[in-house]
Scaffold this active site. Structure first.
Site, mmCIF file in Angstrom:
data_model
loop_
_atom_site.group_PDB
_atom_site.id
_atom_site.type_symbol
_atom_site.label_atom_id
_atom_site.label_comp_id
_atom_site.label_asym_id
_atom_site.label_seq_id
_atom_site.Cartn_x
_atom_site.Cartn_y
_atom_site.Cartn_z
ATOM 1 N N SER A 141 58.167 -26.640 29.928
ATOM 2 C CA SER A 141 57.285 -27.283 28.911
ATOM 3 C C SER A 141 56.647 -26.080 27.943
ATOM 4 O O SER A 141 56.698 -25.051 28.403
ATOM 5 C CB SER A 141 56.170 -28.034 29.832
ATOM 6 O OG SER A 141 54.959 -28.254 28.976
ATOM 7 N N TYR A 154 49.258 -27.387 36.025
ATOM 8 C CA TYR A 154 50.446 -27.871 35.489
ATOM 9 C C TYR A 154 50.897 -26.694 34.760
ATOM 10 O O TYR A 154 52.178 -26.464 34.901
ATOM 11 C CB TYR A 154 50.245 -28.961 34.475
ATOM 12 C CG TYR A 154 51.576 -29.444 33.817
ATOM 13 C CD1 TYR A 154 52.652 -30.179 34.465
ATOM 14 C CD2 TYR A 154 51.747 -29.241 32.364
ATOM 15 C CE1 TYR A 154 53.667 -30.453 34.003
ATOM 16 C CE2 TYR A 154 52.985 -29.827 31.667
ATOM 17 C CZ TYR A 154 53.988 -30.432 32.531
ATOM 18 O OH TYR A 154 54.984 -30.871 32.024
#
Ligand SMILES: NC(=O)c1ccc[n+]([C@@H]2O[C@H](COP(=O)([O-])OP(=O)(O)OC[C@H]3O[C@@H](n4cnc5c(N)ncnc54)[C@H](OP(=O)(O)O)[C@@H]3O)[C@@H](O)[C@H]2O)c1
Length: 286
Positions: A141, A154
């Site tokens: 990501s 995350y």
């Protein structure tokens, strides 16, 4: 398994929705033999309804060793004659919250699913990948390049996945097993509603002190998430990168997706921390 086996076999985890489902269906259309990992019968049926009968669904929870073991045993026995051409480590969740208060069990499951699970699946399937000189694609990501406030768990998982991918890419070079990392910016998938719901539940359980200390800043971050919804790309942009990583003669080590992927790359490589912090604080209205 009675279906005839296509030589280009692909395993993808987290194929019930979003990017994983889009990849599974597209690769199926291209004629690959796709093994799509899901966790419910309903998701399995929905994928089967939308695909050709080449596509096979299988149950895998990558946070559970026994589930990984039984899924990979099934794959090993099914694919023993052809090996595995592509492994797409895609499953993932988002844990958000202020690091001072984020429950340690939530942090553990963030890392278990987004990091450890992928390595466990990869370890189990590497003999099959070596057999077919296959490729590994890890779904990272922009959060694997730039860590923003309240997304620490995350971002930690995606930074770890980036590091493990770099080590693995170098370690697997002797066998020509490529490792690519995909770095999407915001993509319109259920992960956003799932993470907002999970975060709201977590906030409810936080001590009052946490709400006083972080409430306004955290609300501003959630508002930012809501506001970017309109500008999110569709999963197709990620599918295109995955196809390139699988099919190109020269797959890239990293695929930066869209404007935010490009911006995150510039941020990570060239900006001093003091400038990064200033931009993020202004953007998030902190
Ligand atoms: N959407 C974005 O903006 C974005 C941006 C950058 C990177 N990514 C990454 O892209 C990947 C896919 O996310 P998405 O956006 O497509 O979200 P999604 O639609 O929520 O898909 C996540 C998938 O992971 C599965 N999963 C969750 N926990 C699992 C577990 N313990 N074992 C096996 N599977 C599990 C989910 O299965 P269930 O349905 O059974 O829960 C689902 O199939 C993730 O790694 C995410 O971090 C997404």
């Amino acid at each position: 398994m009675t279906k005839s086996m296509h030589s280009k076999t692909i395993v993808i985890t987290g194929a019930s929705t979003g990017i994983g489902k889009a990849c599974a269906l597209h690769l199926d259309k291209l004629g690959y033999q796709v093994f799509a990992g899901v966790r419910t019968e309903t998701d399995a049926l929905s994928l089967q309804d939308a695909s050709s009968d080449r596509l096979t669904t299988f149950y895998i929870d990558i946070a559970k060793s026994e589930s990984i073991l039984s899924a990979t045993n099934m794959l090993k026995s099914t694919l023993k004659s052809v090996g595995l051409y592509g492994l797409i480590n895609n499953a993932g969740i988002v844990v958000a919250g202020p690091l001072e208060f984020v429950p340690i069990d939530s942090l553990r499951s963030q890392l278990e699913i987004n990091v450890i699970g992928h390595i466990a699946v990869t370890q189990a399937l590497l003999p099959l990948l070596r057999q077919a000189q296959g490729r590994i694609i890890n779904m990272s990501s922009v959060s694997g390049r730039v860590a923003t406030p309240f997304l620490g768990p995350y971002a930690a998982s995606k930074f770890a996945l980036e590091a493990l991918s770099d080590s693995m890419r170098l370690e697997l070079m002797p066998w020509d097993i490529n490792v690519s990392v995909i770095e999407p910016g915001p993509i319109s998938t259920p992960i956003w509603t799932k993470s907002i719901e999970a975060t709201k539940l977590m906030i409810d359980k936080l001590p009052q002190k946490a709400k006083v200390l972080y409430g306004p800043a955290f609300q501003a971050a959630l508002l930012w998430e809501n506001n970017i919804e309109q500008s999110m790309s569709k999963p197709d942009v990620v599918v295109r990168a995955v196809i390139h990583a699988l099919m190109s003669r020269r797959p890239r080590t990293r695929y930066r997706i869209g404007v935010s992927g490009f911006v995150a790359d510039i941020f990570a490589r060239f900006l001093p921390d003091i400038l990064k912090d200033w931009i993020i604080k202004r953007q998030r209205k902190l």
